[in-house]
Design an enzyme around this catalytic site. Structure first.
Site, PDB file in Angstrom:
ATOM      1  N   ARG A 103       0.829  -1.191   0.000  1.00  0.00           N
ATOM      2  CA  ARG A 103       0.000   0.000   0.000  1.00  0.00           C
ATOM      3  C   ARG A 103       0.869   1.248   0.000  1.00  0.00           C
ATOM      4  O   ARG A 103       1.721   1.411   0.862  1.00  0.00           O
ATOM      5  CB  ARG A 103      -0.929   0.013   1.228  1.00  0.00           C
ATOM      6  CG  ARG A 103      -1.918   1.177   1.207  1.00  0.00           C
ATOM      7  CD  ARG A 103      -2.963   1.059   2.286  1.00  0.00           C
ATOM      8  NE  ARG A 103      -2.425   1.237   3.618  1.00  0.00           N
ATOM      9  CZ  ARG A 103      -3.173   1.474   4.697  1.00  0.00           C
ATOM     10  NH1 ARG A 103      -4.485   1.534   4.574  1.00  0.00           N
ATOM     11  NH2 ARG A 103      -2.626   1.622   5.880  1.00  0.00           N
ATOM     12  N   THR A 107      -0.899   7.672  -1.013  1.00  0.00           N
ATOM     13  CA  THR A 107      -2.208   7.605  -1.688  1.00  0.00           C
ATOM     14  C   THR A 107      -3.129   6.568  -1.072  1.00  0.00           C
ATOM     15  O   THR A 107      -4.339   6.588  -1.305  1.00  0.00           O
ATOM     16  CB  THR A 107      -2.024   7.265  -3.177  1.00  0.00           C
ATOM     17  OG1 THR A 107      -1.495   5.924  -3.286  1.00  0.00           O
ATOM     18  CG2 THR A 107      -1.071   8.230  -3.840  1.00  0.00           C
ATOM     19  N   ASP A 199      -0.274  -2.464  12.270  1.00  0.00           N
ATOM     20  CA  ASP A 199       0.048  -2.990  10.951  1.00  0.00           C
ATOM     21  C   ASP A 199       0.353  -4.484  11.077  1.00  0.00           C
ATOM     22  O   ASP A 199       1.371  -4.859  11.651  1.00  0.00           O
ATOM     23  CB  ASP A 199       1.247  -2.245  10.359  1.00  0.00           C
ATOM     24  CG  ASP A 199       1.540  -2.652   8.931  1.00  0.00           C
ATOM     25  OD1 ASP A 199       1.895  -3.834   8.704  1.00  0.00           O
ATOM     26  OD2 ASP A 199       1.427  -1.796   8.035  1.00  0.00           O
ATOM     27  N   ASP A 202       3.828  -5.701   9.626  1.00  0.00           N
ATOM     28  CA  ASP A 202       4.972  -5.294  10.452  1.00  0.00           C
ATOM     29  C   ASP A 202       5.039  -6.100  11.736  1.00  0.00           C
ATOM     30  O   ASP A 202       6.129  -6.481  12.198  1.00  0.00           O
ATOM     31  CB  ASP A 202       4.899  -3.804  10.772  1.00  0.00           C
ATOM     32  CG  ASP A 202       5.275  -2.938   9.581  1.00  0.00           C
ATOM     33  OD1 ASP A 202       5.844  -3.470   8.622  1.00  0.00           O
ATOM     34  OD2 ASP A 202       4.969  -1.722   9.617  1.00  0.00           O
TER      35      ASP A 202
END
Length: 207
Positions: A103, A107, A199, A202
């Site tokens: 990702r 944006t 996340d 991560d």
């Protein structure tokens, strides 16, 4: 489109551990994999099977076997791997595909870098694995890829989904089923699910 939030007590206990910022990366991986394995029982509830006669040590028995072509588990790399591993720990008579994407942090749009899929998706049950359904961008990009490859029976499997992500997928892919362990209602300004779990990639890979 059907949406199923499992809300199982054992899964909910494990999800609490998954959400905690005190949970180490190694424990996060193990917990996410356990949750995915538990979800497999519901994921394969409608597994396509056919009758098969075998011999037990005592006599003949009419049982069942998995229909060909076998189901396909598709991981959205990299975090989706933990779900596919948990699922195949329970049931490994599957084909496995990968869609690599990341990702763009500015944006929030998905960027593809790898597509490796089995042949004949048209006649397979396909299970797309994405731990977090936040805005739905990554999932919808992957669903478009699967549709272009003629997949028609698709279930999106997530550990945690947001109302917005579900709504976005539902609007564009009304025939896709969604199964998630839990659901949160909000996203923050960066597009992360809140309260969420951070996340997933991560935390799985300690990056």
């Amino acid at each position: 489109m059907s949406v199923q939030v499992l809300n199982h007590p054992l899964i909910n206990v494990l999800m609490t551990n998954l959400r905690s910022q005190e949970t180490s990366s190694s424990e996060f991986r193990l917990t996410a994999k356990k949750i995915s394995s538990l979800m497999a029982y519901e994921i394969f509830k409608d597994l396509k099977i056919e009758k098969k006669r075998i011999d037990t040590p005592l006599e003949s028995f009419l049982g069942v076997t998995v229909q060909d072509p076998k189901p396909c588990i598709i991981s959205i790399l990299r975090a989706g791997l933990i779900i596919s591993e948990g699922i195949t720990d329970i049931f490994d008579k599957v084909s496995i595909g990968h869609i690599g994407m990341y990702r763009d942090e500015k944006t929030l749009n998905p960027v593809n870098y790898l597509i490796k899929l089995p042949s004949n998706l048209e006649n397979r049950q396909c299970f797309l694995c994405d731990p977090m359904l936040a805005t739905g961008g990554s999932a919808m990009s992957s669903l478009e890829t699967l549709k272009k490859n003629k997949a028609s029976d698709i279930t999106l499997v997530c550990l945690l989904a947001s109302d917005e992500g579900i709504r976005n997928v539902k609007e564009k892919f009304s025939d896709v089923k969604i199964i998630c362990a839990q659901k949160d209602s909000k996203l923050n300004e960066k597009g992360f699910i809140v309260p969420g779990l951070g996340d997933a990639g991560d935390r799985i890979f300690d990056t």
